[in-house]
Write a protein that holds these residues in place. Structure first.
Motif, mmCIF file in Angstrom:
data_model
loop_
_atom_site.group_PDB
_atom_site.id
_atom_site.type_symbol
_atom_site.label_atom_id
_atom_site.label_comp_id
_atom_site.label_asym_id
_atom_site.label_seq_id
_atom_site.Cartn_x
_atom_site.Cartn_y
_atom_site.Cartn_z
ATOM 1 N N SER A 24 22.406 -16.156 5.968
ATOM 2 C CA SER A 24 22.028 -16.354 4.564
ATOM 3 C C SER A 24 23.106 -15.820 3.629
ATOM 4 N N ASP A 25 23.707 -14.696 4.002
ATOM 5 C CA ASP A 25 24.766 -14.111 3.167
ATOM 6 C C ASP A 25 25.992 -15.014 3.104
ATOM 7 N N MET A 26 26.262 -15.743 4.193
ATOM 8 C CA MET A 26 27.439 -16.605 4.234
ATOM 9 C C MET A 26 27.191 -17.984 3.633
ATOM 10 N N ARG A 27 25.933 -18.318 3.345
ATOM 11 C CA ARG A 27 25.593 -19.686 2.947
ATOM 12 C C ARG A 27 26.357 -20.136 1.715
ATOM 13 N N HIS A 28 26.483 -19.252 0.721
ATOM 14 C CA HIS A 28 27.160 -19.657 -0.518
ATOM 15 C C HIS A 28 28.655 -19.864 -0.283
ATOM 16 N N PHE A 29 29.231 -19.053 0.615
ATOM 17 C CA PHE A 29 30.648 -19.260 0.957
ATOM 18 C C PHE A 29 30.830 -20.620 1.621
ATOM 19 N N LYS A 30 29.918 -20.958 2.542
ATOM 20 C CA LYS A 30 30.011 -22.240 3.238
ATOM 21 C C LYS A 30 29.773 -23.403 2.277
ATOM 22 N N GLU A 31 28.918 -23.200 1.276
ATOM 23 C CA GLU A 31 28.697 -24.243 0.272
ATOM 24 C C GLU A 31 29.979 -24.513 -0.502
ATOM 25 N N ASN A 32 30.724 -23.450 -0.810
ATOM 26 C CA ASN A 32 31.988 -23.627 -1.532
ATOM 27 C C ASN A 32 33.005 -24.391 -0.675
ATOM 28 N N ILE A 33 33.071 -24.044 0.611
ATOM 29 C CA ILE A 33 33.974 -24.750 1.522
ATOM 30 C C ILE A 33 33.565 -26.220 1.618
ATOM 31 N N GLU A 91 11.640 -17.762 -2.511
ATOM 32 C CA GLU A 91 12.628 -18.840 -2.439
ATOM 33 C C GLU A 91 11.980 -20.154 -2.037
ATOM 34 N N TYR A 92 10.977 -20.087 -1.147
ATOM 35 C CA TYR A 92 10.350 -21.313 -0.659
ATOM 36 C C TYR A 92 9.210 -21.794 -1.544
ATOM 37 N N THR A 93 8.540 -20.889 -2.243
ATOM 38 C CA THR A 93 7.341 -21.281 -2.987
ATOM 39 C C THR A 93 7.557 -21.457 -4.481
ATOM 40 N N MET A 94 8.639 -20.928 -5.022
ATOM 41 C CA MET A 94 8.870 -21.021 -6.461
ATOM 42 C C MET A 94 10.024 -21.977 -6.754
ATOM 43 N N ASP A 95 9.770 -22.938 -7.625
ATOM 44 C CA ASP A 95 10.809 -23.897 -8.001
ATOM 45 C C ASP A 95 11.558 -23.347 -9.215
ATOM 46 N N MET A 96 12.842 -23.040 -9.027
ATOM 47 C CA MET A 96 13.654 -22.480 -10.108
ATOM 48 C C MET A 96 14.460 -23.537 -10.845
ATOM 49 N N THR A 97 14.225 -24.810 -10.529
ATOM 50 C CA THR A 97 14.999 -25.892 -11.140
ATOM 51 C C THR A 97 14.959 -25.886 -12.666
ATOM 52 N N PRO A 98 13.796 -25.644 -13.317
ATOM 53 C CA PRO A 98 13.771 -25.725 -14.788
ATOM 54 C C PRO A 98 14.547 -24.620 -15.493
ATOM 55 N N PHE A 99 14.938 -23.578 -14.770
ATOM 56 C CA PHE A 99 15.502 -22.402 -15.421
ATOM 57 C C PHE A 99 17.016 -22.340 -15.241
ATOM 58 N N GLU A 100 17.716 -22.196 -16.367
ATOM 59 C CA GLU A 100 19.179 -22.067 -16.332
ATOM 60 C C GLU A 100 19.632 -20.653 -16.658
ATOM 61 N N ILE A 111 19.703 -8.032 -8.575
ATOM 62 C CA ILE A 111 19.142 -9.360 -8.829
ATOM 63 C C ILE A 111 20.214 -10.290 -9.379
ATOM 64 N N CYS A 112 20.943 -9.814 -10.380
ATOM 65 C CA CYS A 112 21.977 -10.656 -10.995
ATOM 66 C C CYS A 112 23.060 -11.030 -9.991
ATOM 67 N N THR A 113 23.458 -10.079 -9.167
ATOM 68 C CA THR A 113 24.490 -10.362 -8.173
ATOM 69 C C THR A 113 24.002 -11.385 -7.155
ATOM 70 N N THR A 114 22.733 -11.273 -6.743
ATOM 71 C CA THR A 114 22.168 -12.187 -5.756
ATOM 72 C C THR A 114 22.135 -13.620 -6.265
ATOM 73 N N PHE A 115 21.857 -13.791 -7.558
ATOM 74 C CA PHE A 115 21.656 -15.134 -8.100
ATOM 75 C C PHE A 115 22.892 -15.709 -8.795
ATOM 76 N N VAL A 116 24.050 -15.066 -8.597
ATOM 77 C CA VAL A 116 25.285 -15.628 -9.174
ATOM 78 C C VAL A 116 25.527 -17.065 -8.709
ATOM 79 N N PRO A 117 25.390 -17.379 -7.389
ATOM 80 C CA PRO A 117 25.639 -18.766 -6.969
ATOM 81 C C PRO A 117 24.630 -19.758 -7.530
ATOM 82 N N THR A 118 23.413 -19.304 -7.841
ATOM 83 C CA THR A 118 22.367 -20.204 -8.321
ATOM 84 C C THR A 118 22.488 -20.478 -9.806
ATOM 85 N N PHE A 119 22.683 -19.432 -10.608
ATOM 86 C CA PHE A 119 22.685 -19.581 -12.061
ATOM 87 C C PHE A 119 24.084 -19.577 -12.666
ATOM 88 N N GLY A 120 25.050 -19.013 -11.968
ATOM 89 C CA GLY A 120 26.368 -18.838 -12.561
ATOM 90 C C GLY A 120 26.421 -17.511 -13.307
#
Length: 617
Positions: A264-273, A457-466, A481-490
């Protein structure tokens, strides 16, 4: 033409990532811009021709890139996510794929004029959608969770199935038409496919076991995973061509369902690749096409075939395969329309074109033209229509950018209520039912849960929130929290309240480097804001007009007021922060926290009402 290979690599990278940036900036389908960029650089202006210039390494580069992209996509296939979607997904990737194969073969034979052998091979390949094109479209369209998950699962699962189906069709045709090919050859293909699945499972379990036992240090985990992925793909592909895709898909799904924190920790790195590979490989493929291939696309038979695939084969296969499932008509319509083809179709079709030509099928020279015609048509048609259709079918989460607030308190509840009055989607999430009571009484949407938990992560849809505001009572937790969600929100859309200044956790240096932006002015800590809200401070909304400018507002505002945010006419929100001084323009709404001066409050309200009436008249 550019002679330097190094310069060609540079140009491919610039065009690929430049297309991605332009797509983000102007809200256009990235895959469309990449196709256009590749065509301009390749067959139209002749600057590069990767297939010719890279020589023998061209196909291995493409093959390994597709394997990594498919592996990264399959890492998202957690079976927990498919709860409630099992039946529709299974029906679409089995019965739906089979119907699409048969109908596609008939269309290729009777409309495109291909022989039955070539038609069945190419139709098997055309059931593929794939993560390279589906995932960018899903990010762009902001679909509701259910149709988005169905399209994602279909794209990733069917990707290797389509390639294998094309191989199976080819082997079966050779078995029927050739005296030299026996049933042993056909049986060996099925055994090779089974071997690929077992190899992928074994590689996934092996990597997972090594990580859990601590046999791989943290800094080597990503290199180890990528090395094993390439090895898994290569071994299976050497046994039987195209089974490597099945092997890496099985490996990714195995790792995804082991729920190992390291993965899970590597997922965002792999997404970038994966994003980098998608960008460069798509440019390479389109730039390698020739003008003759492009001119062949204008053939009336090829155009008729593409139209049939778009408007008959795909919708019909989805509609029939989902009979008896709980999919709604709008969901069937959307899923039945969205099926862009991408990198796998282009790469595998070029392989089969050469193989079938060697076998004596002269009509196979049309395969690359037909494939690119379908790829480009579906990418353009679906890329530009997915948002419009999703909105029409009420399957889109499109709307003003929302704000997700973690931590329920007097201040955050009142802030959320104010945002709601401004028609901004807002939600407060907290793990305490007691703290959420005040938010529910205020009519603010809430979610009970831990924002960092896997269940959320599985039950809450974060799509509407930027935007995300971390507003708990701990600075360190807010920073986490902010560090964890950097890949999701920017990073620019992550904010946090400071608990205290120069006291408490005293993480000033830490939160500036890994946390979110510190909200509001210096000294506006969590304690102070909640204290002021409890003392009766008011959240005031002020319209900035041509007659009452932001400068006028700043000159007239109360000395004790705290500027909170600016809502733009577009729906965008700019928060005031310690390091970023934003300004309001005409048409904006400024929200501030004002002292409870009753007399001044009445005068201010009356002045604002008069200004609003004047502007409206």
């Amino acid at each position: 033409m550019i002679d330097s290979i190094l310069l060609q690599f540079m140009l491919i990278g610039l065009l690929g990532i430049g297309s991605q940036w332009a797509a983000w900036r102007f809200r256009l389908p990235a895959i469309v811009l990449m196709s256009i960029a590749g065509l301009l650089a390749g067959p139209i202006f002749g600057l590069i021709h990767p297939e010719q210039d890279f020589g023998a390494v061209y196909r291995p580069i493409i093959a390994m890139a597709v394997a990594i992209i498919l592996f990264e996509g399959s890492l998202n296939l957690d079976f927990k996510e498919v709860k409630g979607l099992g039946r529709p997904v299974v029906r679409i990737v089995t019965l739906g794929a089979f119907i699409s194969w048969i109908l596609g073969a008939f269309a290729a034979h009777y409309v495109a004029g291909l022989s039955w052998a070539v038609a069945f091979v190419i139709a098997g390949l055309f059931i593929v959608t794939g993560p390279t094109v589906i995932l960018p479209l899903l990010r762009q369209a902001k679909l509701k969770a259910r149709p988005a998950k169905i399209l994602k699962w279909e794209g990733i699962i069917v990707d290797p199935i389509g390639a294998l189906l094309a191989v199976f069709a080819f082997e079966f045709i050779r078995f029927i038409l050739s005296d030299e090919v026996g049933i042993i050859s056909l049986l060996s293909f099925f055994l090779a496919s089974l071997f690929a699945i077992l190899l992928g499972w074994a590689c996934g379990r092996g990597v997972g076991w090594m990580f859990e036992m601590g046999y791989v240090p943290e800094y080597l985990k990503s290199p180890v995973v990528f090395t094993v992925v390439i090895a898994c793909f290569t071994i299976a592909d050497e046994v039987t061509h195209e089974t490597g895709l099945l092997a890496v898909t099985a490996m990714g799904m195995t790792l995804a369902n082991l729920h190992i924190p390291s993965i899970s920790d590597m997922r965002h790195f792999k997404e970038n690749i994966s994003l980098l590979l998608i960008s460069t490989i798509f440019i390479m493929l389109t730039a390698s096409l020739t003008l003759d291939t492009l001119f062949q696309i204008l053939n009336i038979q090829i155009m008729g075939f593409v139209l049939l695939m778009l408007f008959v084969v795909r919708p019909l296969s989805i509609w029939i395969s989902t009979i008896g499932t709980d999919l709604t008509k709008p969901e069937k319509l959307l899923v039945g329309w969205i099926a862009p083809r991408g990198i796998v179709a282009l790469t595998v079709s070029s392989y089969f074109a050469s193989v079938l030509l060697d076998e004596g099928y002269e009509d196979a020279n049309l395969l690359i033209s037909i494939t690119f015609a379908l790829v480009f048509s579906t990418v353009v048609a679906h890329g530009f229509s997915i948002q419009w259709l999703a909105k029409k079918m009420n399957l889109s989460m499109e709307g003003p950018p929302g704000v997700l607030i973690n931590g329920s308190s007097t201040f955050t509840v009142t802030l959320a209520k104010t945002l709601k009055e401004l028609k901004v989607p807002v939600m407060i999430i907290d793990s305490s039912w007691e703290r959420l009571m005040s938010a529910r009484r205020a009519g603010v949407p809430t979610y009970h849960g831990e924002i960092l938990s896997e269940q959320t992560e599985y039950t809450m849809d974060m799509t509407p929130f930027e935007y995300l505001i971390a507003a708990s009572e701990l600075d360190s937790y807010n920073a986490l929290i902010c560090t964890t969600f950097v890949p999701t929100f920017g990073r620019n859309n992550l904010y946090q309240l400071s608990l205290r200044n120069q006291s408490g956790d005293n993480l000033e240096g830490l939160v500036h480097s890994i946390g979110g932006r510190i909200l509001f002015e210096e000294g506006a800590s969590w304690e102070k804001l909640n204290q002021l809200a409890g003392e009766g401070y008011k959240f005031r909304k002020t319209n900035i007009t041509s007659k009452y400018t932001f400068k006028d507002y700043m000159n007239n505002k109360n000395e004790g007021a705290i500027l909170l945010l600016i809502k733009r006419p577009s729906g965008k929100i700019d928060f005031f922060t310690e390091e970023f001084a934003t300004k309001a323009e005409q048409g904006d709404v400024v929200v501030s926290l004002m002292p409870p001066d009753k007399e001044r409050d009445k005068i201010q309200t009356r002045l604002e009402e008069q200004r609003n009436e004047t502007e409206q008249s």
